[in-house]
Design a protein around this motif. Sequence first.
Motif, PDB file in Angstrom:
ATOM      1  N   LEU A 133       0.844  -1.184   0.000  1.00  0.00           N
ATOM      2  CA  LEU A 133       0.000   0.000   0.000  1.00  0.00           C
ATOM      3  C   LEU A 133       0.881   1.236   0.000  1.00  0.00           C
ATOM      4  N   THR A 134       0.464   2.256  -0.754  1.00  0.00           N
ATOM      5  CA  THR A 134       1.299   3.437  -0.943  1.00  0.00           C
ATOM      6  C   THR A 134       0.438   4.685  -0.863  1.00  0.00           C
ATOM      7  N   CYS A 135       0.894   5.662  -0.075  1.00  0.00           N
ATOM      8  CA  CYS A 135       0.102   6.886   0.103  1.00  0.00           C
ATOM      9  C   CYS A 135       1.016   8.085   0.310  1.00  0.00           C
ATOM     10  N   VAL A 136       0.910   9.054  -0.586  1.00  0.00           N
ATOM     11  CA  VAL A 136       1.572  10.340  -0.379  1.00  0.00           C
ATOM     12  C   VAL A 136       0.594  11.222   0.394  1.00  0.00           C
ATOM     13  N   THR A 137       1.013  11.610   1.582  1.00  0.00           N
ATOM     14  CA  THR A 137       0.090  12.257   2.509  1.00  0.00           C
ATOM     15  C   THR A 137       0.827  13.227   3.418  1.00  0.00           C
ATOM     16  N   ASP A 138       0.077  14.174   3.977  1.00  0.00           N
ATOM     17  CA  ASP A 138       0.647  15.077   4.976  1.00  0.00           C
ATOM     18  C   ASP A 138       0.440  14.555   6.388  1.00  0.00           C
TER      19      ASP A 138
ATOM     20  N   VAL B  92       4.015  -0.237   5.135  1.00  0.00           N
ATOM     21  CA  VAL B  92       3.535   0.400   3.916  1.00  0.00           C
ATOM     22  C   VAL B  92       4.440   1.579   3.553  1.00  0.00           C
ATOM     23  N   VAL B  93       4.311   2.036   2.310  1.00  0.00           N
ATOM     24  CA  VAL B  93       5.046   3.213   1.847  1.00  0.00           C
ATOM     25  C   VAL B  93       4.139   4.423   2.047  1.00  0.00           C
ATOM     26  N   ALA B  94       4.524   5.311   2.950  1.00  0.00           N
ATOM     27  CA  ALA B  94       3.660   6.452   3.273  1.00  0.00           C
ATOM     28  C   ALA B  94       4.497   7.620   3.755  1.00  0.00           C
ATOM     29  N   GLY B  95       4.005   8.814   3.492  1.00  0.00           N
ATOM     30  CA  GLY B  95       4.674  10.033   3.906  1.00  0.00           C
ATOM     31  C   GLY B  95       4.493  11.102   2.846  1.00  0.00           C
ATOM     32  N   ASP B  96       5.176  12.223   3.022  1.00  0.00           N
ATOM     33  CA  ASP B  96       5.106  13.252   1.989  1.00  0.00           C
ATOM     34  C   ASP B  96       5.957  12.837   0.790  1.00  0.00           C
ATOM     35  N   GLU B  97       6.010  13.694  -0.219  1.00  0.00           N
ATOM     36  CA  GLU B  97       6.687  13.334  -1.463  1.00  0.00           C
ATOM     37  C   GLU B  97       8.126  12.897  -1.224  1.00  0.00           C
ATOM     38  N   ALA B  98       8.865  13.665  -0.468  1.00  0.00           N
ATOM     39  CA  ALA B  98      10.273  13.340  -0.249  1.00  0.00           C
ATOM     40  C   ALA B  98      10.434  12.038   0.521  1.00  0.00           C
ATOM     41  N   GLU B  99       9.572  11.813   1.507  1.00  0.00           N
ATOM     42  CA  GLU B  99       9.661  10.598   2.308  1.00  0.00           C
ATOM     43  C   GLU B  99       9.315   9.359   1.484  1.00  0.00           C
ATOM     44  N   VAL B 100       8.305   9.467   0.630  1.00  0.00           N
ATOM     45  CA  VAL B 100       7.932   8.323  -0.203  1.00  0.00           C
ATOM     46  C   VAL B 100       9.048   7.992  -1.183  1.00  0.00           C
ATOM     47  N   VAL B 101       9.661   8.993  -1.777  1.00  0.00           N
ATOM     48  CA  VAL B 101      10.797   8.746  -2.677  1.00  0.00           C
ATOM     49  C   VAL B 101      11.921   8.044  -1.922  1.00  0.00           C
TER      50      VAL B 101
ATOM     51  N   GLU C 178      -5.064  12.354  -2.220  1.00  0.00           N
ATOM     52  CA  GLU C 178      -3.834  11.649  -1.862  1.00  0.00           C
ATOM     53  C   GLU C 178      -3.444  10.642  -2.937  1.00  0.00           C
ATOM     54  N   GLN C 179      -4.415   9.997  -3.546  1.00  0.00           N
ATOM     55  CA  GLN C 179      -4.098   9.036  -4.599  1.00  0.00           C
ATOM     56  C   GLN C 179      -3.544   9.723  -5.842  1.00  0.00           C
ATOM     57  N   VAL C 180      -4.045  10.918  -6.155  1.00  0.00           N
ATOM     58  CA  VAL C 180      -3.488  11.686  -7.275  1.00  0.00           C
ATOM     59  C   VAL C 180      -2.041  12.061  -6.966  1.00  0.00           C
ATOM     60  N   ARG C 181      -1.773  12.517  -5.749  1.00  0.00           N
ATOM     61  CA  ARG C 181      -0.389  12.847  -5.358  1.00  0.00           C
ATOM     62  C   ARG C 181       0.489  11.596  -5.438  1.00  0.00           C
ATOM     63  N   THR C 182      -0.073  10.458  -5.040  1.00  0.00           N
ATOM     64  CA  THR C 182       0.697   9.226  -5.060  1.00  0.00           C
ATOM     65  C   THR C 182       1.073   8.847  -6.476  1.00  0.00           C
ATOM     66  N   LEU C 183       0.121   8.889  -7.394  1.00  0.00           N
ATOM     67  CA  LEU C 183       0.412   8.557  -8.798  1.00  0.00           C
ATOM     68  C   LEU C 183       1.471   9.498  -9.372  1.00  0.00           C
ATOM     69  N   THR C 184       1.406  10.767  -9.006  1.00  0.00           N
ATOM     70  CA  THR C 184       2.377  11.728  -9.513  1.00  0.00           C
ATOM     71  C   THR C 184       3.785  11.371  -9.073  1.00  0.00           C
TER      72      THR C 184
END
Length: 294
Positions: free
Chosen positions: A208-213, A251-260, A284-290
């Motif tokens: 599971l993957t989520c780009v989130t604040d 899971v892979v989660a965090g803001d953009e830099a953390e997910v990378v 969040e899913q749109v941010r994740t896909l980006t």
Amino acid sequence: MDIGVAIGDVRGPASLTDLLDQARQAHDAGIGTVWAAQAMGWDALVALTAVGARVPGPRLGTSVVPVPQRHPLVLASQALSVQAATGNRLTLGIGAGISTFTRQLFGLTFDRPARRLREYLDVLNALLRGESVDHRGETLTAAGTVGVPDAEPPDVLLAALGPAMLKVAGELTSGTITWMTGARTLAEHIVPTITGVNQKARVVAGLLTCVTDDETAVRQRISEQFAIAGQVPEYRAMLDREGVAAPGDVVVAGDEAEVVKQLDRLRDAGVTDFLAVPYGSPAEQVRTLTVLAG
């Protein structure tokens, strides 16, 4: 590391329109592979056929089809049919199934899963190559052949977590698919075990993957929503190896830099293919896909 995206039931109940929208969004973002899981909703192979017929371009993968309910003659016919219908874009991920579900839902035997999969793959691989089989073995009987014009044998992967199953995967398939397995366990157990058998083995890691604040809240929600994964013996063993308590911890989660950063860690662990399951709100899913596309 190739990055693909899951579509369908693993992300929640999905209509055909949802499947197509998810596949198109991933493809439009530049993601090259879409994967479908097999649960109690959409049949994964039917879902991929429907998507492949309407969304040209992305590679297609099952992650995974449990085989106790499907005789190899049946699965070979289904897989080759998908190949013919989609222009030979399928990676066929299979697995032994979750032991508890296999026994309780289907009333099927689950003893010696590695032995059963070894025998199953001997037959399935031959059938996918168009060969005739006449097999009467310890756990399986199969006699016949499967032929679908214009269908090429798909790449086969085996879901494997323990040493015996990883050995089977390395010897008889192109690699393995994992689920709810953290980066440390991948680096210290999964990758060295399978590449010790097959140096070119693919390692597909599904998470599971989520780009989130709000990483903490996302991990907590996942731990609650997917609590059963922390109780199933197969996944519990991987969480214990990782030294964590709950599914949300891997899971892979965090803001953009953390997910990378977390994706880089998976790549460095030896993962060849990352299977992301986008999670969270639509935004969040749109941010994740980006981030995944980038």
